[in-house]
Design an enzyme around this catalytic site. Structure first.
Site, PDB file in Angstrom:
ATOM      1  N   HIS A 120       0.817  -1.207   0.000  1.00 30.29           N
ATOM      2  CA  HIS A 120       0.000   0.000   0.000  1.00 30.29           C
ATOM      3  C   HIS A 120       0.853   1.261   0.000  1.00 30.29           C
ATOM      4  CE1 HIS A 120      -4.154  -1.718   1.210  1.00 30.29           C
ATOM      5  NE2 HIS A 120      -3.449  -2.621   0.539  1.00 30.29           N
ATOM      6  N   HIS A 291      -1.604 -12.627  -1.953  1.00 25.67           N
ATOM      7  CA  HIS A 291      -2.631 -13.293  -1.164  1.00 25.67           C
ATOM      8  C   HIS A 291      -2.232 -14.702  -0.755  1.00 25.67           C
ATOM      9  CE1 HIS A 291      -6.083 -10.436  -2.589  1.00 25.67           C
ATOM     10  NE2 HIS A 291      -5.182  -9.852  -1.815  1.00 25.67           N
TER      11      HIS A 291
END
Length: 688
Positions: A120, A291
């Protein structure tokens, strides 16, 4: 021909400087009181009350340096820490499994949390104007720290604080955060290509204001005010990189106009990753590789679960799970959000954005590949992760550290400058000779050099004249460069005729511009930094063309910000090639309503730019000083040297024979005022 079409857009710097200083947030560390908004819903356009609440929260954080002016934001922490980056990474790998009572691990590891933090921090980068990314470490400050997509990442930074304190000012937060992501991947056995160090910390979040959400961002990337939040990428000519304000990429539950629709989500993923310059392979390998680790938590995102049964280990289970199980859309009890659960009861979940990987045919082909070919997954993920965390760092030559990989294609490397420079005196003499015989060439040469440098972006260190890519497509094909090929051909013929084999074409372009400008004004003294090199292809110029926004004023003021120019320098450059006070006096007296001026010139009479027009109209010495600094900056901004340094600082390579009295002769000495009338007639043609 207008070579210097503005290539940026924004608000005036006064709006930036008026923003509150950011202080990193640490709202309560109890997971039950974790920072969150109504996650998953399209965020409302932040109003004044929300901003005040965010400011109050930031006051609870650890202290950072107070806000400073924009020109000083690159003087923060950074460098190679004692023991090197390897020592930091070793400490980070050890940290991954050290339980902290203030914020517990997931499944015994902080790997997922640190990957999310690094992702992020870097993932705010956008290809459109080079803004965002982890250089500066601005995820510590508002607005990024307050984004709903970054909920509870202040806890990750809290865990890193002891390591930052250990290594001190030689380790930037930006480098530490990316190293934490690398270490997290390695701790689970995942592949890491290398590390491009060299980020410098900013002292506030001012350079992220234009990422939104706020009124400043709406000037160049309108979305909230158009009631398009969730569909920001559908706004024409918007610089926005995400579909939704306060998100890094897309709504995980699907587009706002097609919730829970994996096919529509796939289209959004493709579109938003393209704003980073990523293709399907890069985006898919990142999503699935990321993920492989960690969990989602309802108190942070509104979703709950893990993607694999081994969320602390590097596996390709994510891809196999997508293929092996049937998933049913299910509501999360605590939040009402909807996610996908396997019918066989296995303790995993998928987001709608994950289901897009199998619903979209192009992504599905990659799912099939990565489910069966671990080598392909590891190669693609390591390349994609490195691109994700390094895209805002510019050419590979800017990277520091012991594990910097060879330049990747996205870094658009150039050959090194020659260790021994050629004699540039014959080159300049030949250019001077040509201008003397063809006075009209002076305008073309100055325009060519300016256009060559005009693509530079200080936001992500891309573009600029080094490489001379204006000779090559796509730059040579841009409409506003329509005459560039003619001037390049002239300089090439001079180079060939005079047998200037050791002088690069880019050297010739820059030298031609300097020669022409110094001829136009006896008072100009523009240094030349020899050693420019020629690029073999023009691929690095993709995406660097003009960015035109709502008004000329917004367009040019943002262009200054993206380039790294001050407003004073930008206004000074507008009067080339004559660079005289008369240009500004006439601009004022006519109000810009003259054939000599265009809409961008007229915009100089607005807002914070007007004071520089007034200054230069009455003080030519100040104009000359501002023009020289602005021109020199633009011509050398992409000549990167040692860490955080410019290779051309203080350099003035000799280009004319020194007269007996010492110093170097100028064009005015050699050519006199023969070109003044030609240049004055052409002044309206040359705009920065």
């Amino acid at each position: 021909m207008k070579i210097f079409i503005p290539t940026g857009s924004s608000i005036a710097a006064s709006l930036l400087l008026a923003s509150p200083s950011g202080i990193s947030a640490h709202p309560g560390l109890d997971p039950n009181q974790a920072s969150q908004k109504k996650n998953g819903d399209p965020c409302p356009f932040i109003d004044q009350k929300q901003q005040e609440e965010a400011n109050e929260r930031r006051g609870q954080g650890y202290k950072q340096l107070p806000t400073r002016g924009l020109a000083e934001l690159r003087t923060g922490d950074g460098g190679i820490p004692d023991g090197g980056f390897a020592a930091v990474e070793a400490d980070l790998i050890e940290l991954m499994t050290q339980e902290n009572a203030d914020w517990p691990t997931d499944d015994g590891s902080y790997a997922g949390l640190m990957i999310r933090l690094a992702w992020h921090c870097a993932g705010s980068y956008r290809h459109t104007d080079g803004r965002g990314g982890c250089d500066g470490g601005r995820i510590r400050f508002a607005p990024e720290s307050d984004w709903m997509d970054n909920g509870n990442l202040d806890k990750a930074r809290m865990l890193l604080e002891p390591i930052k304190a250990k290594y001190g000012s030689k380790l930037s937060w930006g480098d530490l955060i990316i190293l934490a992501g690398n270490a997290a991947i390695k701790s689970g056995g995942g592949p890491v290509l290398g590390f491009c160090g060299g980020r410098i910390d900013d002292s506030s979040g001012e350079d992220s204001l234009l990422l939104g959400p706020n009124a400043a961002q709406e000037k160049i990337a309108p979305c909230g005010t158009l009631e398009m939040n969730g569909q920001c990428l559908n706004v024409e000519r918007s610089a926005m990189g995400a579909t939704t304000l306060e998100l890094i990429y897309v709504n995980p539950g699907g587009p706002v106009d097609a919730p829970n629709d994996p096919v529509a989500s796939g289209a959004d993923i493709r579109k938003t990753f393209a704003k980073m310059g990523f293709d399907d392979k890069t985006s898919a390998s990142l999503i699935g590789g990321g993920h492989a680790f960690g969990r989602a938590h309802s108190f942070t995102s509104g979703f709950e679960g893990r993607w694999t049964t081994a969320p602390t280990q590097w596996t390709n289970q994510y891809w196999n799970n997508l293929l092996d199980f049937n998933f049913t859309l299910t509501e999360v009890n605590e939040t009402g959000k909807k996610q996908w659960i396997p019918d066989n009861g296995l303790d995993i979940f998928m987001l709608t954005a994950d289901m897009a990987m199998v619903a979209d045919p192009k992504y599905r082909a990659l799912v099939d590949l990565y489910a069966t070919d671990m080598d392909a997954l590891e190669t693609d993920f390591s390349e994609s992760w490195y691109r994700l965390v390094s895209s805002d760092m510019g050419p590979a030559g800017r990277c520091i550290g012991d594990t910097v990989p060879d330049a990747r294609p996205f870094q658009h490397g150039l050959p090194s400058s020659p260790s021994s420079l050629p004699d540039y005196i014959p080159a300049r003499a030949a250019i001077q000779e040509y201008i003397e015989a063809n006075p009209e060439a002076a305008v073309g040469f100055s325009e060519l050099a300016a256009a060559c440098a005009n693509t530079f972006r200080g936001t992500d260190y891309r573009g600029g004249c080094n490489g001379g890519r204006i000779r090559l497509a796509p730059e040579s094909e841009w409409e506003h460069n329509e005459d560039a090929a003619t001037h390049v051909a002239v300089l090439e013929s001079i180079k060939t005729e005079k047998e200037l084999d050791d002088v690069s074409m880019t050297d010739m372009i820059v030298l031609g511009g300097i020669t022409a400008l110094e001829t136009s004004n006896d008072n100009l003294n523009l240094p030349f930094c020899g050693g420019y090199v020629d690029a073999a292809t023009g691929e690095a110029s993709e995406g660097l063309g003009p960015r035109i926004y709502e008004t000329p004023y917004i367009t040019i003021t943002d262009d200054y910000l993206v380039k790294g120019l001050s407003m004073e320098q930008g206004v000074a450059l507008a009067s080339a090639p004559m660079v005289t006070s008369k240009w500004y006096k006439d601009l004022q007296s006519t109000g810009g309503d003259s054939s000599e001026y265009d809409a961008y010139d007229k915009a100089l009479l607005e807002g914070d730019l007007l004071k520089y027009v007034e200054k230069f109209a009455s003080n030519e010495d100040e104009l000359i000083k501002a023009f020289e600094s602005g021109w020199t900056y633009m011509m050398t901004a992409d000549r990167f040297g040692e860490f955080n340094m410019n290779a051309c600082t203080g350099v003035n390579t000799p280009t004319v024979d020194a007269p007996a009295s010492g110093g170097y002769a100028t064009e005015s000495t050699l050519l006199g005022g023969v070109l003044a009338s030609v240049l004055m007639a052409a002044i309206g043609l040359f705009q920065w």
